[in-house]
Enzyme design. Structure first.
Site: not given
Length: 437
Positions: A259, A262, A291, A326, A344, A367
């Site tokens: 993590e 990341w 969208w 998360n 998004w 996102w």
């Protein structure tokens, strides 16, 4: 009498005295060091709620820092205003020889630092910045072709190969605390003077237990279980050292270490592909998606009234606390983008306004992952089933019942959209945009 020459250390995303790279170098500069923080009006004026807990958190941390520094016979200087104007004022008050700080990678911060560096350069004052909030930055971890990684797994492998004691060792700042500038405590603006009000709710602690890390891999996906570190806000504002956390993760949890990697990965993406910080899709073809962007549906998503309990519980937790688990972040983001076909960027902006641990690099990365438009993204055809996710990760509905008291009553709304219908609609729209039809 002429003012004594001093060095200024500028706190930003590194609000701690221990193991602070820029502060360490400032304290060894040869001149007394005055610590400095600016409440930036360009940021604070954009916050539309007087109870913004991120500002309250920063203020509480600065108050603690001031007490700590006062015990050493020095002070933290805190100003409120436009950074350029504040720096002009400070340079009239003190004989500044050098300014030290730590890198900030976000687009606004880059522009701000460029302006301040030019001001200082005109006055023959050096501006020195250091890496502190990540282990590896910018172009430190590159592929065999000398290019930035855009897929996490090979990046992670190379990151671990490059890690050495040099990169994870602490900076011994305490050894040089006697080099702080001697002065009486300077006034810190109150929250009310900044235009904000305290809620008084406690913030997450800035440490993580070994027992939690040892069980992290097995329990971290279950939102009803207190099995995550809740360190996001501390990493965001630098009240904990990333180097210290990496050492602890290496001892107790490979998953927790992943993590942290990341986080480095998304920071190097933001630096090497700055367009993502300007609202562009990492994969430009995804900007062709048509969208739906229905305001009414977006509002129901924001309020946690979609009729999908795991999604709604997550949004209500976010609205009430500034935190979201998360696993639930992934489900809520996927639902908004793929079930409702809402851009998004709308969700990214909403999370940015609510999350205590909001961080542009990670928020944007998450996102775009959910939308399929980012680096190492979920394939466009992977669409979370929020009901199946709830059954798997909250089987006893403990988390959902905590945040939805009207669950299983007539007051709880019916689903805003049928999952199977939404899935097929999403696949059709994505295929048309990406030329997959």
């Amino acid at each position: 009498m002429p003012l004594p020459p001093i060095t200024i250390f500028w706190f930003r995303r590194d609000l701690r005295l221990h193991d602070n790279a820029g502060l360490y170098h400032a304290l060894r500069s040869g001149h007394p060091v005055l610590p400095f923080f600016i409440f930036d009006r360009a940021i604070l004026d954009g916050l539309d709620h007087p109870y913004d807990r991120r500002v309250e958190f920063i203020h509480s941390v600065l108050t603690d820092l001031q007490s700590e520094l006062a015990g050493m016979g020095t002070s933290l200087m805190v100003k409120y205003g436009n950074p350029l104007e504040v720096w002009k004022e400070v340079l009239q008050q003190y004989e500044v020889t050098e300014v030290y700080t730590n890198h900030d990678y976000e687009p606004y911060a880059q522009e701000r630092d460029k302006v301040i560096e030019e001001l200082l350069r005109d006055k023959a004052i050096s501006f020195k910045t250091y890496k502190d909030q990540v282990i590896f930055e910018k172009k430190e971890v590159l592929s065999g072709q000398g290019t930035p990684y855009t897929v996490f797994t090979p990046y992670s492998r190379k990151w671990k190969d490059q890690l050495s004691d040099f990169y994870k060792g602490s900076y011994p700042t305490a050894k040089y605390f006697h080099h702080f500038y001697e002065t009486q405590p300077l006034p810190v603006p109150t929250l009310e003077q900044l235009g904000f009000k305290p809620m008084g709710e406690p913030f997450p602690v800035r440490s993580v237990r070994e027992e939690l890390l040892q069980k992290y891999h097995d329990l971290r996906d279950f939102p009803a279980v207190p099995a995550t570190s809740r360190l996001g806000i501390h990493l965001r504002f630098g009240t904990v050292s990333i180097r210290e956390l990496v050492r602890k993760a290496q001892q107790h949890s490979a998953t927790f270490l992943s993590e942290l990697i990341w986080r480095d990965f998304y920071h190097q993406i933001l630096w090497n592909f700055p367009q993502v910080g300007r609202g562009e899709a990492f994969r430009p073809e995804y900007d062709r998606i048509r969208w739906r962007n229905k305001e009414e549906e977006f509002q129901k998503w924001c309020e946690g009234k979609t009729g999908y309990p795991l999604v709604d519980a997550g949004m209500r937790e976010l609205n009430a606390t500034g935190f979201m688990h998360n696993r639930v972040r992934m489900v809520t983001a996927s639902f908004m983008v793929k079930h409702l076909l809402i851009d998004w960027r709308w969700g990214e902006a909403y999370f940015a306004s609510k999350l205590l641990d909001y961080d542009l690099a990670s928020n944007n990365g998450g996102w775009q992952w959910a939308a399929g438009s980012g680096t190492d993204a979920a394939p466009y055809f992977r669409i979370f089933n929020p009901t199946a996710q709830a059954t798997r990760f909250d089987p006893q509905k403990l988390y959902m019942k905590q945040w939805i008291p009207e669950l299983n009553s007539l007051d709880y709304p019916t689903p805003i959209v049928d999952h199977s219908f939404a899935r097929e609609r999403c696949l059709k729209v994505y295929k048309e945009a990406l030329g997959k039809a």
